[in-house]
Design a protein around this motif. Structure first.
Motif, PDB file in Angstrom:
ATOM      1  N   TYR A 201       4.672   2.536   3.088  1.00 25.03           N
ATOM      2  CA  TYR A 201       5.645   2.221   2.035  1.00 25.03           C
ATOM      3  C   TYR A 201       6.847   1.570   2.710  1.00 25.03           C
ATOM      4  N   SER A 212      -1.794  -0.276   0.718  1.00 28.95           N
ATOM      5  CA  SER A 212      -2.745   0.779   0.381  1.00 28.95           C
ATOM      6  C   SER A 212      -4.151   0.237   0.603  1.00 28.95           C
ATOM      7  N   ARG A 214      -8.690   0.693  -0.628  1.00 29.20           N
ATOM      8  CA  ARG A 214      -9.731   1.332  -1.423  1.00 29.20           C
ATOM      9  C   ARG A 214     -10.874   1.826  -0.529  1.00 29.20           C
ATOM     10  N   TYR A 222       0.768  -4.189  -2.592  1.00 28.62           N
ATOM     11  CA  TYR A 222       1.691  -4.436  -3.702  1.00 28.62           C
ATOM     12  C   TYR A 222       3.015  -4.939  -3.143  1.00 28.62           C
ATOM     13  N   PRO A 293       4.314   3.382 -10.821  1.00 34.44           N
ATOM     14  CA  PRO A 293       3.130   3.680  -9.996  1.00 34.44           C
ATOM     15  C   PRO A 293       3.411   4.229  -8.603  1.00 34.44           C
ATOM     16  N   GLY A 295       3.952   6.587  -5.691  1.00 34.89           N
ATOM     17  CA  GLY A 295       3.712   8.025  -5.625  1.00 34.89           C
ATOM     18  C   GLY A 295       2.417   8.402  -6.293  1.00 34.89           C
ATOM     19  N   ALA A 296       1.824   7.470  -7.042  1.00 36.52           N
ATOM     20  CA  ALA A 296       0.452   7.643  -7.547  1.00 36.52           C
ATOM     21  C   ALA A 296       0.259   8.867  -8.436  1.00 36.52           C
TER      22      ALA A 296
END
Ligand code: RFL
Ligand code: PHB
Length: 402
Positions: A201, A212, A214, A222, A293, A295-296
């Protein structure tokens, strides 16, 4: 007219997970989804699961692929103008988080529900809720040109922020709390290896950035952008150059770029409706609350609601008891507001919120404090890995008076 025990509006993660948990407990439900299955599965959204969400997916019997393919993360990294901090999530809280995409969860849940071909109606249009304030609610919808009606005991509104469940309740029976943020997130998905094993971050004077992933071969990046920006203004080259500029050198040199396979801009919003129950209608997930968004928390809060509601419905059908149903709204909102506070705080800490140099100095002071104080890092970590399920009644008791 078909009848079922629980009519569920929306086949996002909330709706499918609720339906699957009810099914595992012998409770019949029908899920009515406006979109096609392919459309719902194609939406690139959340990527990070709290461990309580992981456990709930396991309880629902859909944990096998997740545990095989998901990546356990024990820490996150914060980078800012003159500093860096690794937050040791596991060391500070005893818990980790799991990287596993919402698209994969959607697939796993839809596959599990497909065992019963009547369980989910995809492309159900003009869904309408009726008599949710009586003991005999029903739901109507159009499918393949024909109008259908379903009688049920309860309705679960799992239809997201733009759904019809919440707005079916008259204005004077609900209170809404809202905050919009003056910037958006531009997200890019690319089949390139992530620049770091853990999430990064970044608070940069040009704006926030998040690295981030997947999987070990697919990255999700982002950057903060202007609200009025469009995806067309951000060709791949411009995106990668801007991300590169915002990263500290040690991370920037690890960045691998490649063609974006998805690119979208999301506005940021905090939103809560109270209560989350109206007669026999229960609101779940994004239908009741939205968080920015960072901190999810969105998907995880949705799963936490599903956990409370599924347990309450199981108790109702097993023992005829309404206690947990009656507590649903209060217990869910207790957790929702704590996550709202965290998401708002983390958003204001990490983004360029204004041009005010005083505000910027405060951000940097707080980040340095987190980097040097275990207590401050622990407060972040505790919220990041997810708060427990203690209800309002479980708050600390008042100290004895002398
Ligand atoms: P959803 O996923 O919006 O699903 C609602 C479903 O209801 C359908 N629907 C209707 N069906 C029938 N009739 C109607 N009238 C209907 N109206 C709507 C919709 O088609 C849809 O299929 O809500 P749900 O299930 O509550 O799930 C919530 C999550 O999807 C959401 O909170 C997360 O995606 C938020 N989020 C994140 N959450 C996390 O926990 N971790 C993350 O890392 C994370 N990252 C994100 C995110 C959301 C993002 N968005 C939305 C921009 C990253 C992004 C970029
Ligand atoms: C994501 O991978 O989409 C993600 C991860 C962590 C966040 C927000 C989004 O804090």
């Amino acid at each position: 007219m078909r009848s079922t025990q629980v009519a569920i509006i929306g086949a996002g993660p909330s709706g499918l997970l609720l339906s699957q948990l009810l099914h595992r407990n012998g409770i019949d439900s029908i899920v009515l989804e406006r979109q096609s299955r392919d459309h719902v599965q194609g939406r690139v959204r959340a990527g990070l699961l709290e461990w309580s969400t992981v456990e709930l997916l396991q309880e629902a019997g859909v944990g096998e692929r997740m545990m095989r393919e998901g990546l356990v993360h024990d820490g996150i990294n914060l980078a800012f103008a003159d500093g860096y901090a690794r937050i040791d999530l596991h060391g500070l809280t005893g818990r980790s988080v799991l990287v596993y995409g919402q698209t994969e969860i959607q697939k796993d849940l839809a596959d599990a529900r497909a065992i019963n071909p009547d369980a989910v109606v995809w492309e159900a249009s003009d869904v309408a809720l009726e008599s949710w304030d009586t003991s005999h609610p029903h739901v109507s919808f159009t499918h393949r040109g024909a109008r259908h009606e379903v009688r049920c005991d309860f309705v679960a509104g799992c239809d997201g922020y733009h759904g019809i469940s919440r707005i079916s309740v008259p204005h004077d029976r609900r209170s809404q709390y809202e905050r919009a943020y003056p910037f958006g997130w531009l997200g890019v998905l690319a089949d390139v290896p992530p620049l770091n094993d853990e999430l990064v971050y970044v608070n940069h004077e040009r704006g926030f950035a998040l690295c981030s992933m997947r999987s070990r071969a697919r990255s999700r990046y982002y950057i903060q952008c202007a609200l009025e920006d469009s995806v067309e203004q951000w060709p791949d080259d411009r995106f990668w150059a801007e991300l590169y500029r915002r990263l500290p050198a040690c991370f920037a040199r690890q960045l691998t770029t490649g063609p974006a396979i998805e690119k979208s801009i999301a506005p940021l919003r905090s939103f809560v409706v109270e209560p989350m129950r109206f007669g026999r209608l229960f609101l779940v997930g994004d239908a009741a609350h939205i968080v920015p968004p960072i901190g999810a928390k969105g998907l995880n809060l949705a799963a936490a609601d599903v956990r409370l509601l599924s347990h309450a419905l199981v108790e109702f059908y097993r023992a005829g008891a309404t206690g947990l149903l009656d507590e649903y709204s209060e217990r869910a909102l207790d957790r929702v507001w704590k996550a709202m506070r965290f998401s708002w705080w983390y958003t204001t800490l990490m983004h360029r919120c204004s041009d005010d140099p005083f505000a910027r100095r405060l951000q940097l002071a707080e980040l340095r404090h987190i980097a040097h104080s275990q207590a401050a890092a622990q407060a972040l970590a505790e919220n990041y890995v997810g708060l427990g399920f203690a209800g309002p009644a479980a708050s600390r008791s008042k100290p004895e008076q002398a």
